[in-house]
Each structure stands twice: as C-alpha cells, then as structure tokens.
Design an enzyme around this catalytic site. Structure first.
Site, PDB file in Angstrom:
ATOM      1  N   CYS A 141       0.838  -1.205   0.000  1.00  0.00           N
ATOM      2  CA  CYS A 141       0.000   0.000   0.000  1.00  0.00           C
ATOM      3  C   CYS A 141       0.878   1.262   0.000  1.00  0.00           C
ATOM      4  O   CYS A 141       1.525   1.540  -0.995  1.00  0.00           O
ATOM      5  CB  CYS A 141      -0.968  -0.053   1.174  1.00  0.00           C
ATOM      6  SG  CYS A 141      -2.356   1.066   0.997  1.00  0.00           S
ATOM      7  N   HIS A 200      -3.635  -5.662   0.988  1.00  0.00           N
ATOM      8  CA  HIS A 200      -2.955  -5.902   2.272  1.00  0.00           C
ATOM      9  C   HIS A 200      -2.897  -7.383   2.626  1.00  0.00           C
ATOM     10  O   HIS A 200      -3.840  -7.916   3.213  1.00  0.00           O
ATOM     11  CB  HIS A 200      -3.696  -5.163   3.386  1.00  0.00           C
ATOM     12  CG  HIS A 200      -3.521  -3.688   3.335  1.00  0.00           C
ATOM     13  ND1 HIS A 200      -2.483  -3.042   3.978  1.00  0.00           N
ATOM     14  CD2 HIS A 200      -4.232  -2.723   2.722  1.00  0.00           C
ATOM     15  CE1 HIS A 200      -2.572  -1.748   3.760  1.00  0.00           C
ATOM     16  NE2 HIS A 200      -3.624  -1.514   3.008  1.00  0.00           N
ATOM     17  N   GLU A 248      -1.271  -8.748   4.985  1.00  0.00           N
ATOM     18  CA  GLU A 248      -1.270  -8.952   6.440  1.00  0.00           C
ATOM     19  C   GLU A 248      -2.685  -8.970   7.006  1.00  0.00           C
ATOM     20  O   GLU A 248      -2.923  -9.465   8.101  1.00  0.00           O
ATOM     21  CB  GLU A 248      -0.415  -7.879   7.135  1.00  0.00           C
ATOM     22  CG  GLU A 248      -1.053  -6.505   7.297  1.00  0.00           C
ATOM     23  CD  GLU A 248      -1.006  -5.625   6.039  1.00  0.00           C
ATOM     24  OE1 GLU A 248      -0.676  -6.153   4.962  1.00  0.00           O
ATOM     25  OE2 GLU A 248      -1.306  -4.425   6.152  1.00  0.00           O
TER      26      GLU A 248
END
Lengths: 243, 803
Positions: free
Chosen positions: A98, A215, A217
């Site tokens: 990002c 993302h 994660e």
C-alpha cells in the site's frame, strides 16, 4: 504455527516505521504471531548498519508523513531509504504494501507512479487478485492464474506508467498481480481504482522488490476473512528457507 | 455607554446577565476580557452541562464491570485478563454544520484523543450521522463532506471505522448531527487520569502549536444558529491526523515508561478547560507561563491563547525529574514539548506574561459553573398524536411497489457507499465488518512497539548476496505449509490470555419515535442496540450516549430531554448496561427569517443516540445478520404485534406517522434476547436479524441480499390472526428475530426452545416460516421480487445521493 527457521535460527524480518506508518503493527503481528518470525522495527531516522541482519524487509502501509506533498514522496527521501536501496541492490527482499508500494515508486526502486483512485474516494473493500508470475520470492508457492482474496484500503492506488514502460514491465515479467473477479477474469468492473491493466502488484527486474496495493497482512488468518495473504508471506519464508 | 459595551461582550460570549452578575460577585469586580473569556467558556453549556447535570445524575452509572464512570475523558470497563476497554461518544454537530469536512474530521480526532488520553490504544471507531431531507439541495454536500472528513481522520490514524448509522430527515435540514465514538484497549494498571498531580510537578504542553482556530468554539456550540452561520467558520478547528498519529504514539510511549502523572487533552475550550479541570481534579492550583506556550500565530493575546481550540494538543503533568525523558520522546516523534508551568498548593491558576504575574483565577469557581433546573412542559404537538386505527387506511394495491419504496429508502438501504470510504479492516481485529447489523472485534495480542537497538538484532549468518532471486525452480509441497497456519494456535500474548474473547459494537437512535414519545423512543434505542448485540451472540455490557436536542431554554425541549433520560434510565437498568460516559449537545436549532419576514426556528427532533458495547466469549461463534445457504430453514423467534404507529410505512405511504410507537415489554425482551444469544453460542443458527425500521419485510429482504459473497432469496409463508398484511410486513421494532439454520438443526432448535422456556419460565415462540431460496424474495402471496433487482437498488440508493 509455521516455525520459520533456518537450521536452528529463526528468520529475521524487518519492518520500517515512518512517522505516519499505521500498518506497521499489523505486519509485525502477522509475521511474529502468525508466522513465527523474528521481527523488528526499523526506525526511519536510522541507517541499516548491517543489511545482513534481515532476510527480508517490509515497508508497511499508512500515511507516511501524512501523505503530504504526494503519498510516499517524503518517506522516499528519508534517511532509511538510502540503506534500503543498498539492501535491494545487494539482493535483499523488500515487500512494499500500500503506502509501502507508493514509497517504492517514489524512491525509484520500482517504476511508475500512483494517481488518485478513479472514484476520487478512499476505497476499502475486498478484491480478488490474479497471479501472473509465480517465479518470484513472493509468489513461489502459488500458481500462475490462481486467484487470491484480499482487502484494499487506499486513496491513491491508481497505478500509472507510460505505455512503453508497461510493455517493458510485462516483457520482464514484472507484472505480478492484477485485479480480477472471483473467477479470475480481469475486467474493468473488478478494478477498484482505475489502475492501468488492472495492475495491483509489480516487481523489479530481479524480482527481489515487490509493491502491492492490497494488504496481505489483513488476509493472514481465517478470522479476518481470508488466508490468501498468508500465501504471499509463506512464499517468502519458503524461498528464504530454500536458498 | 459602559452598559452597551458590557452587553456587547455578553452577547459575544454567550453568558446570561445573571451569570455575568455572579462572576462579578465571585471575583469582586467587573471581569475583564481575559476573565470573561475563561468564565464564559467554562460556564458554557458545552463545558459545564448546566442544563443537563441534574438529570444526568439519574442514569445508572455503576456496576461490577465499571472501572471508571462518567466524569473523566472517557469511561472504562473491565474486559478480564487484566485488560480494560475505554470508550466514549461525542457530538461535533455545530462545527460540522458550519464546515462539514473539518467539523467531522476534528470530531473524530477529538474523541480518539479522549480515549488515548486515558492510556488506551484506540481500536475501533463508530459514528452516527444525521442529515436533512433528500430533497434539500445541501444534503448531498453535507453527506459527502462529513463522510470524507471522517475517513480522512480515522483512516490516517489507522483506527478502523467499523460501524455506524446514517439517517435522513427534514428535521435536520438546518442542523446536521455528527456523533463520533471511539473504543480503545489498555491494561488495567495502565489507565491515566486528569487527577493526581502533586505540588511541584511540572506542567507540560505537547503537540501542535496554538493558533487562531476554534476560538470561542465551546460557546459557539452552546448557542443556536442564525442566518450568520457562515461568519462562524473561524470557530471551526482544522484537523491534522498525521500530527495526532504522532501524538498518539508519543503519549503511549511516555505512558508505558510511566513518565506521566496526569494528562488531559485540549478539546473544547482548549488550554482553559484542560488546565482548570486538571487542577480541580487534583485539588491543586497551577502556574502557567503564557510566554512558553508554542504559538503558530505570532502576537496572540492571552485570551486567544487560552481559548484556542487548535487540535492535536495535550496538557500533561510529570515529576520534575522526568521532564527531560518526556522531552526526548516527543522530540523523537518531531512534536513540540514545552514545560509551561508547575503545580502549586493553592487552588488558583496564576498566569504569567513577560515574566510578570498577569492574572490569578480561582479554580473552583471557574470549574463549578451554574446548574439549572430548567422548566419543562409537555409539547403542544403531542395532542396531535392519536392511536392508529389501521382499518381507516386502505390496503396497498401492489405490495411489491411499496416494498421496493421501503427498501430503497436511503434510511433503510445499504450504507456501503459510505463505509467503503472508511478503512474498516486496518488493525486486523475486525471479525464482522460493516454490512451486518453490528461489528464484532477480536483482540489481538497486545505488545509494545518499541524500536529495537540495531546492534542487538541477531545476525542471520549468511551472505545476503547469495540470495539474489532468480526464477524459482522448485516450489512443491506448498499446500502443506499454508494449511499449517492455525489461527487458534498462536503463541503471542502469553499463555494465560483468553484468546478468543472479543467485543461487539453497535450504535443506534430513532428520533422520529423520540419525537412521538421520547420515553418510548429512548427505550427502543437502547433495546435495538441490545438486540443487535444479542443477535451476533454477544452480551450487552455498557453504554455511552450522545443526547442531541434543541434549546434547553425551551420548556418543551426540556420535557423531551427529561422524558428521554427517563427512558434511557429504565432501559439501561433493565439491560444491566450502565451509562459510563457520554455527551449532551443542546441548541441544535436554527432561526431563519421566512418570506413574510417572520422569524422561524427549526428544531431537531429529540435525538438520543446510544452506543452499546457487548462482550462475546468466542469471536469464532459470532453470527451475522444475512442468510448463508440456499435450502436453510427460516424461523421467526418471538411475537408480532402488528403496530404500524410511527412507522416508515405510515410516513411514506400514508403521509401520517403521528401515532404512538410500540411500547417495548422489557421483561419479555430480556428473555427473548437471552434465547437468541443462546442460539448463537450453541452454534445452532447461521444468521440472526432483528426486526427494525421497515419491519419484517425489510428484515427478510436484507437477510437475502446482504450476503457479500452470493445472491440469495427467501420464500416465506406466515399468517397471524388479526394482523392484516401491511401491519404484518411493515410494523417496526417487533419483539422478534429472524434466524436461519441448516435443515438438520431444526429438531435441536425445537428442543433448545422447550428447555429454555422451562428453565427461564418463558414463552418464547418458535415459528417455522420458510426457507432460503436462490433468487427471489417471496412472502405469502403478497410480495414477489427478484433478488438481483432488489440488491442493486439496495446498494445504489445512497450512492445516488453522494456527490
């Protein structure tokens, strides 16, 4: 838990922290608690004294320097970036997520630029990604054409590069992920931000530096909706173990 | 001449003549500009709750879960295992009406500061927004700007916005409402307060420099608007979430190192309220050197410095010896940090300027503003409210058309175009994101994010140059590793931690019902929050509220306020959910001159907004409100009354909603919710939804079309004696839930119901009413609609309003 060890040593991951980074702790948690790595933060004012300490480095998402000037522009000129460039030159693995992707572009570690989303709004939603090149440390446990489900949350994710550069990027197999629908079709409807060719993630020519708008994660545990992001981290871990 | 001048000053500062006289008595002379500025800010409705204080005392505020109740920056509840949750909701209505983007942004910034001031890391935000009529030309502008402002601040801070409500009603044409909620998590022993400062301790100013923005913000928020609204722009603060993010990290770092004695954020009335309240709460006084306050505008006057509401600032007190360490932390985060004074024994604040004593002001007198028991009178419009005789109204000829009008009404339709502008997944704690009836959050292991010493990182013992990647050759046996990831087997956070616990968040208000009957409407607002939490499988624990009303000087408004408090009190007591923090926003009214030159005042409906926090033992068991699978069976749990009074149906179709709303039977409700919670915890149901605005039809249609992954339908057959079709389908806030379950679970459900009714001495009804189908919403022989069409309209209605 995957015990990511090399011999009897754990894998060391570093996470850069700029003022305004806000996914740093999410990545820290994922790498440490979900993947069992040895994780430490790297402060933006520091220099990496010894690149050899890290098997790989993540530049997490957020609003580094408040996105002032342009997203990623100020972070790209901060102290730590000199070290990261050396690290990348020596083959170190860097994943920019990002805002981390935006920083990599601004720092010239990847080519192209980010424009504001075509909706002119911040977009937070779940998207699907098609894998285009499994031959990288970030995708070595995936198959070309497979589809991953992951969240995005950004205001400036509309990837842009000149036509010639896009051709070069594709020729060099640097186009790693494209936005697609649930069935893997790369359509305009599946593109959340207007990026050229639905580009969601690209790498440099040596495949050791990748920028990714979604993302991973946030998609590393079933509880948060998807484990497809874990496949990217697992690829990196697998790659490092197999060297 | 002096009298005229005094009157002008009074007008400017919003004090009444009696209050001015009182101040004159206290300080023994006519107050000068500085003194008047401080008194008028601290005695404003916004800061001292002079019209509401007496009544707020009636709300239940204690209980076994409560660690800190009302009065501090935010309330604190016990979350077990040494953790606490810190939360509060606050209004930012007036600034948002003047400048919607900045007003909403700084509202979010302010409430997050309230929470991290207490030592908690904010982990989730909610908001409750109210705008004017859809046909009002400014509604799209307000909606778009407020949403952008909230996203701008919350997204940058990295705190997920996981839920909220958006309501449109003509009563907000001239007064929009922006209520923001933040919840944070802390360790029980890591709570920080604004009290406890000791004599000789150092007073430290941290964060942004002080500028000219927001001066007189507190007094502005304590007055009604008039046609000069646009001249008030300077009273709105400008937000910088980047600085606040740094402030958050720096404060938490200083707190973790136990360097802070007490702390208060500079919110309304800025340095004035923080210094006086901190001194008052510590039962001390303070010396403040105005020359030491960092300024961004040169030559600000003392009163401007004291009343500035520049954002992203904190006042803290530390031990003299710790100042250097604190200064080091804030320097690391590139923030201002300045010692501006010290704590003294005498309860006065002594202001210095140019190394000379400038002013001395008494702490108690400034902090203890007047308290009023204002007159209350039942409003005249209440006489127009008549019990509904539905037989006087004809049945709709085509239910399909009516049903579509209801579900496409922006008050019912999906708010996805709004919440997708908020980062709701950051923090990786969001288990149920927006789109279901309430948000469910897990709690990730809590750790210190300290930056390590580079030299102490172990060497990886290999040559980096050897790992220059090429094309990967061998990547077999990959699936094994990926499957190895087991979320329940994480080690972080310590062995004693209850790994699966979580919390459930919901925010609700219903101003139309509160207008009709503020008591019943407030009971419904609390009940609705509790219902949503129960449907997800959670247990309601505590409440924070924003009480938005028109002028308390109007006895009819005061009556609404008192009735609303009475409703909140009764419902909060029944659900065992103390009100641990909150805020009152009066003066949500605007005077305008109409075409004939008459002054018209538009007042908002009484709008108490409730945010409720519940606990859930195992977030893996959280239930969402939408259907999951074709073929699942649908049951109605509870009872239907068929009261259309005050409903959206009556408003939209018959243009008359002046009827008494349903009065909730709280004793039955408690048992019903216990039952629903039990179903979730037993893992018996796949979805659970209550029946709120739009009635049974909307509950069923939403359940069918709101599944983010697939399109579904539903086929229902349901008849109740004595309830005609429109009352059956569109009556609101019925004491009943819609649940769906796998076919094979039916017998278990019946068995569970029997056992429950015996052991709780209850009579909860379980009715099989139909099943989940593929692509049609079919109810009896009255409604048949295509799911894809409904889904499209449901998701696009609000998008069509946005700019």
């Amino acid at each position: 838990m995957v015990m990511a060890m090399i011999g009897d040593k754990k894998i060391n991951a570093g996470i850069t922290v700029f003022p305004g980074s806000n996914c740093d702790m999410d990545v820290y948690y994922a790498l440490k608690d979900v993947f069992g790595l040895n994780v430490s933060f790297i402060w933006h004012k520091d220099r990496l004294l010894d690149c050899k300490k890290y098997h790989f480095i993540v530049i997490p998402g957020g609003f580094s320097y408040g996105d002032y000037l342009r997203a990623g522009a100020l972070a790209a000129r901060s102290g730590i970036m000199e070290s990261l460039k050396e690290y990348a030159d020596s083959g170190g693995i860097i994943l920019g997520i990002c805002n981390g992707f935006q920083i990599l572009l601004e720092a010239g570690l990847l080519g192209g630029a980010m424009l504001t989303n075509s909706s002119l709004r911040f977009e937070c939603k779940t998207v699907y990604l098609k894998v285009l090149n499994k031959g990288t440390p970030f995708t070595c446990m995936l198959e070309n054409g497979s589809v991953l489900k992951m969240p995005i949350a950004h205001h400036d994710g509309n990837y842009y590069a000149k036509n010639d550069d896009i051709v070069k990027l594709k020729d060099a197999r640097g186009l790693i992920f494209q936005y697609c629908d649930i069935n893997g079709n790369v359509t305009a409807e599946a593109n959340p931000n207007g990026s050229i060719d639905n580009i969601a993630g690209i790498s440099n020519g040596k495949f050791n530096v990748m920028g990714l708008m979604p993302h991973p994660e946030r998609a590393s545990e079933k509880l948060t909706g998807s484990i497809d992001g874990a496949k990217i981290f697992n690829s990196v871990i697998k790659y490092i173990k197999n060297i | 001449m002096t009298k005229v001048k005094d009157a002008l000053i009074l007008n400017l500062n919003g004090l009444s003549f009696e209050e001015y006289e009182k101040i004159t008595d206290i300080i023994g002379k006519k107050p000068d500009e500085f003194e008047l500025g401080i008194f008028s800010a601290m005695w404003s409705e916004h800061c001292c709750y002079k019209s509401s204080k007496l009544h707020l005392k009636n709300l239940p505020a204690g209980g076994p879960a409560v660690i800190i109740g009302p009065g501090e920056n935010a309330g604190v509840i016990d979350f077990g295992d040494g953790d606490v949750l810190v939360f509060k909701m606050e209004s930012h209505n007036h600034p948002s009406y003047i400048e919607p983007f900045q007003g909403a942004a700084t509202g979010v910034g302010g409430i997050m500061r309230d929470v991290f001031t207490m030592g908690a890391r904010p982990v989730a935000n909610l908001n409750s927004l109210r705008f004017g009529s859809l046909s009002h030309p400014k509604t799209p502008y307000y909606l778009s700007e407020v949403v952008k402002g909230i996203g701008f601040y919350g997204n940058c801070m990295g705190v997920p916005t996981v839920g909220g409500e958006v309501v449109f009603d003509p009563c907000y044409n001239d007064n929009i409402l922006v209520n923001a909620f933040t919840i944070g998590i802390a360790k029980k022993e890591g709570i920080f307060l604004s009290s406890g400062a000791g004599t000789g301790d150092t007073v430290v100013y941290v964060g942004s420099a002080t500028g000219m923005d927001g001066i007189h913000g507190a007094t502005m928020a304590s007055e009604e608007f008039d046609s000069k609204k646009n001249q008030r722009r300077s009273t709105v603060q400008v937000g910088d979430p980047f600085t606040e993010k740094l402030l958050l990290e720096a404060c938490l770092e200083a707190m973790e190192k136990k360097l802070i004695v007490s702390i208060q954020d500079m919110g309304a009335a800025g340095l004035t309220s923080s210094s006086f309240e901190m001194a008052s709460n510590s039962e001390k006084g303070m010396i403040i050197d105005l020359d030491e306050v960092p300024l961004r505008t040169p030559n600000m006057t003392p009163v401007e410095i004291m009343l500035s509401e520049s954002q992203e600032r904190m006042l803290l007190v530390c031990k003299k010896n710790d100042y250097e360490k604190i200064s080091g932390i804030f320097k690391k985060w590139d923030l201002n940090c300045r010692s501006i004074g010290k704590i003294i024994e005498e309860k006065f604040i002594k202001f210095y300027r140019g190394s000379k004593l400038y002013k001395i002001m008494p702490v108690d007198a400034v902090v203890n503003g007047p308290v009023y028991d204002r007159a209350a009178k039942e409003p005249g419009y209440r006489k127009k409210i008549k019990p509904l005789s539905i037989e006087k109204y004809g049945l709709p000829e085509d239910f399909n058309i009516i049903a579509q009008r209801l579900i496409y009404s922006p008050n019912i339709a999906s708010k996805r175009p709004v919440y997708r502008q908020y980062d709701y997944s950051i923090g990786t704690n969001t288990v149920v994101p927006p789109g279901s009836s309430c948000a469910v959050m897990r709690v990730r292991p809590y750790f210190s994010a300290e930056i390590p010493d580079m030299l102490h990182i172990p060497d990886i013992g290999m040559d980096m140059l050897s790992i220059i990647p090429g094309i990967i050759k061998n990547a077999k046996d990959k699936d094994k590793d990926i499957e190895d990831i087991d979320i329940r087997d994480k080690s972080g956070g310590g062995k004693d931690r209850h790994k699966n616990k979580g919390f459930v968040l919901n925010v609700n208000g219903n101003s139309k019902y509160c207008y009709l009957d503020p008591y019943a409407g407030s009971v419904i607002a609390v009940t609705e929050c509790a219902r949503n939490i129960a449907a997800a499988g959670g247990t309601p624990i505590a409440i924070t509220d924003c009480l938005n009303f028109a002028s308390p000087e109007d006895p009819e408004v005061m009556w609404q306020f008192k009735e609303s408090i009475r409703g909140l009190k009764d419902a909060a007591a029944k659900f065992n959910t103390p009100v641990i923090s909150g805020n009152v926003s009066f003066y949500n009214e605007t005077s305008k001159i109409d075409k004939d030159g008459k002054i018209m005042t538009s007042k908002i409906y009484p709008t108490p907004v409730i945010a409720m926090v519940g606990f859930i033992d195992d977030v893996n068991k959280a239930v969402t409100s939408y259907f999951k699978e074709e073929g699942d069976e649908v049951f109605l749990i509870g009872r239907l009354k068929g009261n259309l009074g005050g409903s959206l149906y009556m408003d939209l179709v018959h243009k008359d909603f002046m009827q008494p709303p349903l009065l909730i039977d709280l004793d039955y409700e408690i048992k019903l919710q216990e039952f629903i919670r039990g179903l979730a915890n037993e893992g018996l149901v796949k979805s659970a939804s209550d029946i709120s605005e739009g009635g049974l039809f909307v509950a069923l249609a939403e359940s069918a079309v709101a599944n983010p992954d697939k399109l579904l339908g539903v086929q229902i057959s349901l008849h109740k004696n004595g309830i005609r079709d429109d009352a059956l389908l569109f009556s609101e806030f019925e004491q009943a839930f819609i649940v769906s379950l796998a076919k094979r679970e039916k017998q278990k459900l019946i068995k569970y119901g029997k056992a429950f009714n015996i052991s709780f001495n209850a009579d909860i009804e379980i009715d099989y009413i139909g099943e989940v189908t593929k692509d049609r919403i079919k109810i009896n022989n009255t409604i048949e609609l295509k799911s894809d069409k409904i889904r499209k309209g449901y998701y696009s209605a609000v998008e069509n309003i946005l700019l």
